[in-house]
Scaffold this active site. Structure first.
Site, PDB file in Angstrom:
ATOM      1  N   GLY A  68       0.779  -1.248   0.000  1.00 62.50           N
ATOM      2  CA  GLY A  68       0.000   0.000   0.000  1.00 62.50           C
ATOM      3  C   GLY A  68       0.802   1.284   0.000  1.00 62.50           C
ATOM      4  O   GLY A  68       0.324   2.316  -0.464  1.00 62.50           O
ATOM      5  N   GLU A  70       4.275   4.306   5.735  1.00 62.48           N
ATOM      6  CA  GLU A  70       3.049   3.502   5.804  1.00 62.48           C
ATOM      7  C   GLU A  70       1.928   4.224   5.045  1.00 62.48           C
ATOM      8  O   GLU A  70       1.946   5.450   4.909  1.00 62.48           O
ATOM      9  CB  GLU A  70       2.707   3.286   7.289  1.00 62.48           C
ATOM     10  CG  GLU A  70       1.451   2.525   7.595  1.00 62.48           C
ATOM     11  CD  GLU A  70       1.382   1.104   7.043  1.00 62.48           C
ATOM     12  OE1 GLU A  70       1.594   0.928   5.832  1.00 62.48           O
ATOM     13  OE2 GLU A  70       1.064   0.186   7.814  1.00 62.48           O
ATOM     14  N   ASP A 101      -4.338   2.354  11.301  1.00 57.35           N
ATOM     15  CA  ASP A 101      -5.713   2.054  11.674  1.00 57.35           C
ATOM     16  C   ASP A 101      -5.708   1.632  13.158  1.00 57.35           C
ATOM     17  O   ASP A 101      -5.703   2.483  14.036  1.00 57.35           O
ATOM     18  CB  ASP A 101      -6.189   0.942  10.730  1.00 57.35           C
ATOM     19  CG  ASP A 101      -7.674   0.676  10.801  1.00 57.35           C
ATOM     20  OD1 ASP A 101      -8.446   1.623  11.021  1.00 57.35           O
ATOM     21  OD2 ASP A 101      -8.078  -0.490  10.646  1.00 57.35           O
ATOM     22  N   THR A 102      -5.662   0.342  13.455  1.00 57.29           N
ATOM     23  CA  THR A 102      -5.576  -0.081  14.860  1.00 57.29           C
ATOM     24  C   THR A 102      -4.195   0.234  15.447  1.00 57.29           C
ATOM     25  O   THR A 102      -4.047   0.339  16.663  1.00 57.29           O
ATOM     26  CB  THR A 102      -5.813  -1.603  15.007  1.00 57.29           C
ATOM     27  OG1 THR A 102      -4.736  -2.302  14.375  1.00 57.29           O
ATOM     28  CG2 THR A 102      -7.140  -2.015  14.397  1.00 57.29           C
ATOM     29  N   THR A 106      -0.078  -3.168  13.154  1.00 55.50           N
ATOM     30  CA  THR A 106       0.980  -3.445  12.173  1.00 55.50           C
ATOM     31  C   THR A 106       2.240  -2.661  12.535  1.00 55.50           C
ATOM     32  O   THR A 106       3.330  -3.225  12.625  1.00 55.50           O
ATOM     33  CB  THR A 106       0.519  -3.049  10.757  1.00 55.50           C
ATOM     34  OG1 THR A 106      -0.731  -3.672  10.489  1.00 55.50           O
ATOM     35  CG2 THR A 106       1.529  -3.454   9.706  1.00 55.50           C
ATOM     36  N   LEU A 107       2.051  -1.371  12.772  1.00 61.33           N
ATOM     37  CA  LEU A 107       3.205  -0.525  13.069  1.00 61.33           C
ATOM     38  C   LEU A 107       3.885  -0.923  14.361  1.00 61.33           C
ATOM     39  O   LEU A 107       5.111  -0.959  14.447  1.00 61.33           O
ATOM     40  CB  LEU A 107       2.769   0.931  13.171  1.00 61.33           C
ATOM     41  CG  LEU A 107       2.821   1.705  11.880  1.00 61.33           C
ATOM     42  CD1 LEU A 107       2.358   3.120  12.122  1.00 61.33           C
ATOM     43  CD2 LEU A 107       4.245   1.701  11.312  1.00 61.33           C
ATOM     44  N   LYS A 125      -6.285   7.055  10.863  1.00 65.53           N
ATOM     45  CA  LYS A 125      -7.676   6.901  11.322  1.00 65.53           C
ATOM     46  C   LYS A 125      -7.648   6.778  12.840  1.00 65.53           C
ATOM     47  O   LYS A 125      -7.743   5.674  13.373  1.00 65.53           O
ATOM     48  CB  LYS A 125      -8.239   5.583  10.760  1.00 65.53           C
ATOM     49  CG  LYS A 125      -9.138   5.689   9.556  1.00 65.53           C
ATOM     50  CD  LYS A 125      -9.890   4.383   9.392  1.00 65.53           C
ATOM     51  CE  LYS A 125      -9.764   3.838   7.994  1.00 65.53           C
ATOM     52  NZ  LYS A 125     -10.438   2.547   7.808  1.00 65.53           N
ATOM     53  N   ASP A 169      -5.972  -0.691  -0.986  1.00 66.29           N
ATOM     54  CA  ASP A 169      -6.791  -1.623  -1.766  1.00 66.29           C
ATOM     55  C   ASP A 169      -7.985  -2.135  -0.978  1.00 66.29           C
ATOM     56  O   ASP A 169      -8.055  -2.011   0.248  1.00 66.29           O
ATOM     57  CB  ASP A 169      -5.951  -2.851  -2.152  1.00 66.29           C
ATOM     58  CG  ASP A 169      -5.697  -3.775  -0.961  1.00 66.29           C
ATOM     59  OD1 ASP A 169      -5.278  -3.264   0.102  1.00 66.29           O
ATOM     60  OD2 ASP A 169      -5.955  -4.990  -1.070  1.00 66.29           O
ATOM     61  N   ARG A 205      -5.776  -0.006  -6.135  1.00 61.37           N
ATOM     62  CA  ARG A 205      -4.491   0.591  -5.735  1.00 61.37           C
ATOM     63  C   ARG A 205      -4.015   1.650  -6.724  1.00 61.37           C
ATOM     64  O   ARG A 205      -3.276   2.563  -6.385  1.00 61.37           O
ATOM     65  CB  ARG A 205      -3.399  -0.487  -5.648  1.00 61.37           C
ATOM     66  CG  ARG A 205      -3.584  -1.503  -4.530  1.00 61.37           C
ATOM     67  CD  ARG A 205      -2.291  -2.301  -4.362  1.00 61.37           C
ATOM     68  NE  ARG A 205      -2.459  -3.523  -3.596  1.00 61.37           N
ATOM     69  CZ  ARG A 205      -2.404  -3.591  -2.261  1.00 61.37           C
ATOM     70  NH1 ARG A 205      -2.241  -2.498  -1.551  1.00 61.37           N
ATOM     71  NH2 ARG A 205      -2.532  -4.751  -1.641  1.00 61.37           N
TER      72      ARG A 205
HETATM   73  P1  IMP Z   1      -3.474  -1.600  11.426  1.00 63.13           P
HETATM   74  O1  IMP Z   1      -2.491  -2.647  11.822  1.00 63.13           O
HETATM   75  O2  IMP Z   1      -4.850  -1.937  11.927  1.00 63.13           O
HETATM   76  O3  IMP Z   1      -3.069  -0.202  11.809  1.00 63.13           O
HETATM   77  O4  IMP Z   1      -3.663  -1.729   9.871  1.00 63.13           O
HETATM   78  C1  IMP Z   1      -2.932  -1.046   8.947  1.00 63.13           C
HETATM   79  C2  IMP Z   1      -3.171  -1.671   7.599  1.00 63.13           C
HETATM   80  O5  IMP Z   1      -4.544  -2.006   7.406  1.00 63.13           O
HETATM   81  C3  IMP Z   1      -2.849  -0.692   6.492  1.00 63.13           C
HETATM   82  O6  IMP Z   1      -1.501  -0.763   6.112  1.00 63.13           O
HETATM   83  C4  IMP Z   1      -3.793  -1.122   5.394  1.00 63.13           C
HETATM   84  O7  IMP Z   1      -3.202  -2.145   4.631  1.00 63.13           O
HETATM   85  C5  IMP Z   1      -4.991  -1.696   6.113  1.00 63.13           C
HETATM   86  N1  IMP Z   1      -6.105  -0.721   6.190  1.00 63.13           N
HETATM   87  C6  IMP Z   1      -6.577  -0.120   7.283  1.00 63.13           C
HETATM   88  N2  IMP Z   1      -7.590   0.712   6.987  1.00 63.13           N
HETATM   89  C7  IMP Z   1      -7.772   0.627   5.658  1.00 63.13           C
HETATM   90  C8  IMP Z   1      -8.664   1.276   4.728  1.00 63.13           C
HETATM   91  O8  IMP Z   1      -9.527   2.118   5.051  1.00 63.13           O
HETATM   92  N3  IMP Z   1      -8.521   0.921   3.423  1.00 63.13           N
HETATM   93  C9  IMP Z   1      -7.596   0.018   2.986  1.00 63.13           C
HETATM   94  N4  IMP Z   1      -6.737  -0.591   3.818  1.00 63.13           N
HETATM   95  C10 IMP Z   1      -6.828  -0.288   5.145  1.00 63.13           C
END
Ligand code: IMP
Length: 179
Positions: free
Chosen positions: A45, A100, A104-105, A108-109, A132, A160, A166
């Site tokens: 992404g 990145e 979101d949550t 991942t980071l 977010k 995506d 993408r």
């Molecule tokens: P986290 O570990 O929940 O912070 O997720 C991060 C990853 O979730 C990002 O790198 C995206 O690949 C995916 N992601 C989170 N929100 C979205 C969205 O609104 N659209 C597409 N991918 C998302």
């Protein structure tokens, strides 16, 4: 606009302008490091954002890529983070900025920061095109944020849904019928 979208949230001009500002900030901060800054982009992404950002850097940088499992084709983040592709080179004692697409949550980071720390990075910061904050589950420090967005599922500029959208040159909100 792509027919599957409700609306465009951030257009191409806005993304380019913001990327320039972020590249300037990062270049200023890392202008005097002994070892070159490595931008570590998380596949897939963040590829368009990395490409935009690096064009505007005014210092010497190197780049590398990592791929870790996150969403798959579901809407919910998996709790288990696996390394699908590791870095090609040693980052020992190099300053790192992780690139990145969206935080979101934060899981991942959080996991990637821990991995890079264990590899002996000199310092680790994060630049994310989107944030977010309302969805955060774990605390993670994101030093450079392109745009804060509401809790909507967005696609485009690298982001995506099931590997689609993408290529769009803007960020849009995906219509509910398509996920
Ligand atoms: P986290 O570990 O929940 O912070 O997720 C991060 C990853 O979730 C990002 O790198 C995206 O690949 C995916 N992601 C989170 N929100 C979205 C969205 O609104 N659209 C597409 N991918 C998302």
């Amino acid at each position: 606009m792509h027919a599957h979208l409700d609306k465009i949230l951030i257009n191409q001009v806005e993304i380019v302008e913001r990327s320039k500002q972020l590249a300037k900030e990062i270049s200023e901060k890392y202008a005097k490091t002994d070892k070159p800054l490595i931008l570590v982009a998380l596949l897939k992404g963040s590829v368009p954002f990395l490409a935009e950002l690096m064009k505007h850097m005014s210092i010497d940088i190197e780049i590398d890529f990592m791929d870790v499992s996150s969403y798959g084709t579901n809407m919910e983040s998996t709790r288990d983070i696996r390394i699908l592709k590791d870095l090609d080179r040693s980052i020992k004692e190099h300053p790192i900025v992780i690139v990145e697409d969206i935080v979101d949550t934060g899981r991942t980071l959080q996991a990637v920061i821990k991995i890079l720390d264990n590899k002996g990075a000199q310092s680790i910061e994060v630049v994310s095109l989107l944030d977010k904050p309302s969805r955060r589950e774990v605390e993670v420090d994101v030093a450079y944020i392109g745009f804060e967005i509401p809790n909507e599922f967005v696609v485009g500029f690298g982001l995506d849904f099931a590997e689609k959208y993408r290529e769009l040159p803007y960020i849009g909100i995906l219509h509910k019928d398509f996920y």
